[in-house]
Design a protein around this motif. Structure first.
Motif, mmCIF file in Angstrom:
data_model
loop_
_atom_site.group_PDB
_atom_site.id
_atom_site.type_symbol
_atom_site.label_atom_id
_atom_site.label_comp_id
_atom_site.label_asym_id
_atom_site.label_seq_id
_atom_site.Cartn_x
_atom_site.Cartn_y
_atom_site.Cartn_z
ATOM 1 N N ALA A 33 0.828 -1.206 0.000
ATOM 2 C CA ALA A 33 0.000 0.000 0.000
ATOM 3 C C ALA A 33 0.863 1.257 0.000
ATOM 4 O O ALA A 33 0.506 2.260 -0.628
ATOM 5 C CB ALA A 33 -0.944 -0.009 1.195
ATOM 6 N N GLN A 44 -4.386 8.147 2.359
ATOM 7 C CA GLN A 44 -4.411 6.749 2.771
ATOM 8 C C GLN A 44 -5.847 6.243 2.887
ATOM 9 O O GLN A 44 -6.156 5.133 2.477
ATOM 10 C CB GLN A 44 -3.649 6.581 4.095
ATOM 11 N N SER A 45 -6.746 7.072 3.407
ATOM 12 C CA SER A 45 -8.141 6.639 3.556
ATOM 13 C C SER A 45 -8.810 6.454 2.193
ATOM 14 O O SER A 45 -9.613 5.535 2.013
ATOM 15 C CB SER A 45 -8.936 7.616 4.423
ATOM 16 N N SER A 48 -7.573 3.189 0.832
ATOM 17 C CA SER A 48 -8.282 2.089 1.496
ATOM 18 C C SER A 48 -9.660 1.872 0.878
ATOM 19 O O SER A 48 -10.080 0.729 0.664
ATOM 20 C CB SER A 48 -8.426 2.359 2.988
ATOM 21 N N HIS A 49 -10.348 2.958 0.596
ATOM 22 C CA HIS A 49 -11.672 2.877 -0.037
ATOM 23 C C HIS A 49 -11.573 2.182 -1.395
ATOM 24 O O HIS A 49 -12.334 1.254 -1.697
ATOM 25 C CB HIS A 49 -12.255 4.284 -0.192
ATOM 26 N N MET A 51 -9.180 0.232 -2.498
ATOM 27 C CA MET A 51 -8.724 -1.156 -2.379
ATOM 28 C C MET A 51 -9.853 -2.066 -1.897
ATOM 29 O O MET A 51 -9.937 -3.222 -2.305
ATOM 30 C CB MET A 51 -7.506 -1.248 -1.465
ATOM 31 N N LYS A 52 -10.732 -1.552 -1.061
ATOM 32 C CA LYS A 52 -11.882 -2.343 -0.617
ATOM 33 C C LYS A 52 -12.760 -2.701 -1.810
ATOM 34 O O LYS A 52 -13.190 -3.841 -1.964
ATOM 35 C CB LYS A 52 -12.694 -1.601 0.441
ATOM 36 N N SER A 62 -5.447 -9.435 -1.327
ATOM 37 C CA SER A 62 -4.608 -8.720 -0.371
ATOM 38 C C SER A 62 -4.042 -9.675 0.661
ATOM 39 O O SER A 62 -4.590 -10.751 0.902
ATOM 40 C CB SER A 62 -5.424 -7.630 0.333
ATOM 41 N N LYS A 64 -1.805 -9.238 4.588
ATOM 42 C CA LYS A 64 -1.214 -8.369 5.608
ATOM 43 C C LYS A 64 0.227 -8.796 5.859
ATOM 44 O O LYS A 64 0.544 -9.974 5.865
ATOM 45 C CB LYS A 64 -1.992 -8.458 6.917
ATOM 46 N N TRP A 68 1.394 -3.116 7.177
ATOM 47 C CA TRP A 68 1.083 -2.814 5.783
ATOM 48 C C TRP A 68 0.327 -3.962 5.128
ATOM 49 O O TRP A 68 0.467 -5.118 5.505
ATOM 50 C CB TRP A 68 2.360 -2.534 4.985
ATOM 51 N N THR A 69 -0.439 -3.611 4.117
ATOM 52 C CA THR A 69 -1.144 -4.599 3.305
ATOM 53 C C THR A 69 -0.523 -4.592 1.925
ATOM 54 O O THR A 69 -0.193 -3.533 1.379
ATOM 55 C CB THR A 69 -2.646 -4.257 3.211
ATOM 56 N N TYR A 71 -0.945 -5.890 -2.093
ATOM 57 C CA TYR A 71 -2.017 -6.178 -3.036
ATOM 58 C C TYR A 71 -1.461 -6.763 -4.320
ATOM 59 O O TYR A 71 -0.364 -6.422 -4.755
ATOM 60 C CB TYR A 71 -2.792 -4.897 -3.363
#
Length: 105
Positions: A33, A44-45, A48-49, A51-52, A62, A64, A68-69, A71
């Motif tokens: 990420a 970052q948020s 995240s949106h 990537m979801k 994904s 962990k 960090w995640t 992808y």
């Protein structure tokens, strides 16, 4: 009967320029990420949106690693998306005319 909700998730994944950029970056292999953030002009948020949505579609996987995640493109999800597009755009004309034509006679 097709699961139209699941099908819509696949197409939703492709309907944003940031998600398309992310997919392009992932074509070269798994990315953390933090690497995606360095290359995109988003928070970052927001990442995240996006990537979801990509993960929910099944196109991106994904994992962990500490905080960090990482992808990557899911080969199975990619095949499913390609097959879905093929199914939905295949010519399926079976000679069914407009119902108003049968009412004329």
């Amino acid at each position: 009967m097709r699961d139209h909700v699941a099908d819509a998730r696949v197409f939703k994944a492709f309907c944003d320029e940031n998600r398309l950029q992310i997919l392009e970056m992932l074509r070269n292999g798994e990315k953390c990420a933090c690497v995606l953030l360095e290359n995109l002009q988003i928070s970052q948020s927001t990442l995240s949106h996006h990537m979801k949505i990509l993960c929910d579609s099944g196109i991106v996987a994904s994992r962990k690693d500490g905080k960090w995640t990482h992808y990557s493109i899911s080969e199975a999800g990619s095949r499913k998306a390609a097959e879905l597009l093929r199914i939905l755009t295949a010519s399926g004309h079976h000679g069914e005319g407009c119902s108003c034509e049968t009412e004329k006679g």
